[in-house]
Design a protein around this motif. Structure first.
Motif, PDB file in Angstrom:
ATOM      1  N   SER A 181       0.814  -1.221   0.000  1.00 30.32           N
ATOM      2  CA  SER A 181       0.000   0.000   0.000  1.00 30.32           C
ATOM      3  C   SER A 181       0.845   1.268   0.000  1.00 30.32           C
ATOM      4  N   GLN A 182       2.091   1.171   0.453  1.00 32.20           N
ATOM      5  CA  GLN A 182       2.940   2.344   0.589  1.00 32.20           C
ATOM      6  C   GLN A 182       3.993   2.485  -0.502  1.00 32.20           C
ATOM      7  N   GLY A 214       5.226  -1.338  10.548  1.00 32.11           N
ATOM      8  CA  GLY A 214       6.286  -2.131   9.939  1.00 32.11           C
ATOM      9  C   GLY A 214       7.363  -1.224   9.373  1.00 32.11           C
ATOM     10  N   TYR A 215       8.352  -1.822   8.732  1.00 29.90           N
ATOM     11  CA  TYR A 215       9.426  -1.053   8.110  1.00 29.90           C
ATOM     12  C   TYR A 215      10.050  -1.834   6.968  1.00 29.90           C
ATOM     13  N   VAL A 216      10.692  -1.104   6.076  1.00 34.37           N
ATOM     14  CA  VAL A 216      11.447  -1.719   4.983  1.00 34.37           C
ATOM     15  C   VAL A 216      12.923  -1.408   5.190  1.00 34.37           C
ATOM     16  N   VAL A 217      13.768  -2.258   4.609  1.00 34.62           N
ATOM     17  CA  VAL A 217      15.222  -2.068   4.686  1.00 34.62           C
ATOM     18  C   VAL A 217      15.791  -2.081   3.270  1.00 34.62           C
ATOM     19  N   ALA A 271      15.992  -3.433  -2.044  1.00 37.83           N
ATOM     20  CA  ALA A 271      15.288  -3.821  -0.822  1.00 37.83           C
ATOM     21  C   ALA A 271      15.827  -5.164  -0.318  1.00 37.83           C
ATOM     22  N   LEU A 272      15.995  -5.260   0.991  1.00 32.71           N
ATOM     23  CA  LEU A 272      16.490  -6.475   1.616  1.00 32.71           C
ATOM     24  C   LEU A 272      15.298  -7.319   2.047  1.00 32.71           C
ATOM     25  N   SER A 327       5.497  -4.477  -5.873  1.00 33.72           N
ATOM     26  CA  SER A 327       6.690  -5.325  -5.720  1.00 33.72           C
ATOM     27  C   SER A 327       7.081  -5.493  -4.255  1.00 33.72           C
ATOM     28  N   TYR A 328       6.537  -4.639  -3.384  1.00 37.48           N
ATOM     29  CA  TYR A 328       6.878  -4.709  -1.962  1.00 37.48           C
ATOM     30  C   TYR A 328       5.891  -5.609  -1.219  1.00 37.48           C
ATOM     31  N   THR A 329       5.985  -6.884  -1.550  1.00 38.61           N
ATOM     32  CA  THR A 329       5.149  -7.880  -0.882  1.00 38.61           C
ATOM     33  C   THR A 329       5.590  -8.027   0.570  1.00 38.61           C
TER      34      THR A 329
END
Length: 217
Positions: free
Chosen positions: A101-102, A126-129, A159-160, A106-108
């Motif tokens: 949503s953010q 949550g967060y992404v790295v 993205a990790l 591709s950011y499953t």
């Protein structure tokens, strides 16, 4: 004639009386990858005190990006192919499809790290790295991703990911390079849950925790 026979018999008996000798030969050694170190300058990403009035009741709220340097060193005379594998120690607190949503389709949830729960067991966010500014042995390099623990690789994202994902680095062709040193930035961006789904009447702590493992490839 008899004399000659006696001489030959004596020689035979002397040879037959010798004791056999033996010595052992051992072959030793080891085959092992170069020993590499993995360090993160600041292992705690701290968002400090967040004003509840800056959070949305109806939408998820992105916080600022924060980053910290990291480095991998394998010694000046021993190059190695390495990668990073991440384990989310708060995986049970993920909000499904939060990052889609953010940040896009591709950011499953493979890229969605949990931020813990509050006292009422409501999920905080949550967060992404991302792996940014990667430099290997003095040269800018790209980030590779494997979704099957290193069996195959693809380029294009920084993205990790989690689960069976491993990140590595490439230059030119999409295959992990051997390197002595690598430096870059771990960039983290947190996303907070809708406040309509998060009780803010008491203190809420962001409690993300992940383990980043250095892997030899």
């Amino acid at each position: 004639m008899k004399k000659n026979i006696a001489i030959f018999a004596g020689v035979f008996l002397a040879v037959a009386g010798l004791t056999a000798q033996a010595a052992d030969l051992r072959v030793k050694g080891s085959i092992a990858p170069p020993s590499c170190s993995f360090t993160i300058t600041n292992s705690v990403i701290d968002y400090g005190s967040i004003d509840p009035n800056t959070l949305s009741a109806t939408n998820y709220t992105k916080l600022a990006k924060k980053s910290t340097p990291y480095a991998i060193r394998c010694g000046s005379h021993a190059k190695a192919k390495v990668g990073i594998k991440a384990v989310d120690n708060r995986a049970s607190t993920r909000i499904p499809n939060l990052m889609v949503s953010q940040f896009g389709s591709s950011y499953t949830d493979t890229y969605n790290y949990g931020l813990g729960v509050n006292s009422k067991n409501q999920k905080v966010g949550g967060y992404v790295v991302h792996l940014r500014n990667s430099v290997a042995d003095g040269k800018a390099v790209g980030v590779l991703t494997s979704t099957n623990n290193g069996a195959s690789w693809s380029a294009g994202g920084q993205a990790l990911g989690l689960v069976s994902n491993v990140a590595s680095w490439y230059s030119g062709t999409a295959t992990p390079i051997q390197l002595n040193t690598l430096s870059g930035n771990l960039e983290v961006q947190a996303v907070i849950n809708k406040t309509s789904e998060l009780d803010l009447s008491s203190r809420v702590s962001l409690d993300g925790q992940a383990t980043l493992e250095l892997r030899y490839l």
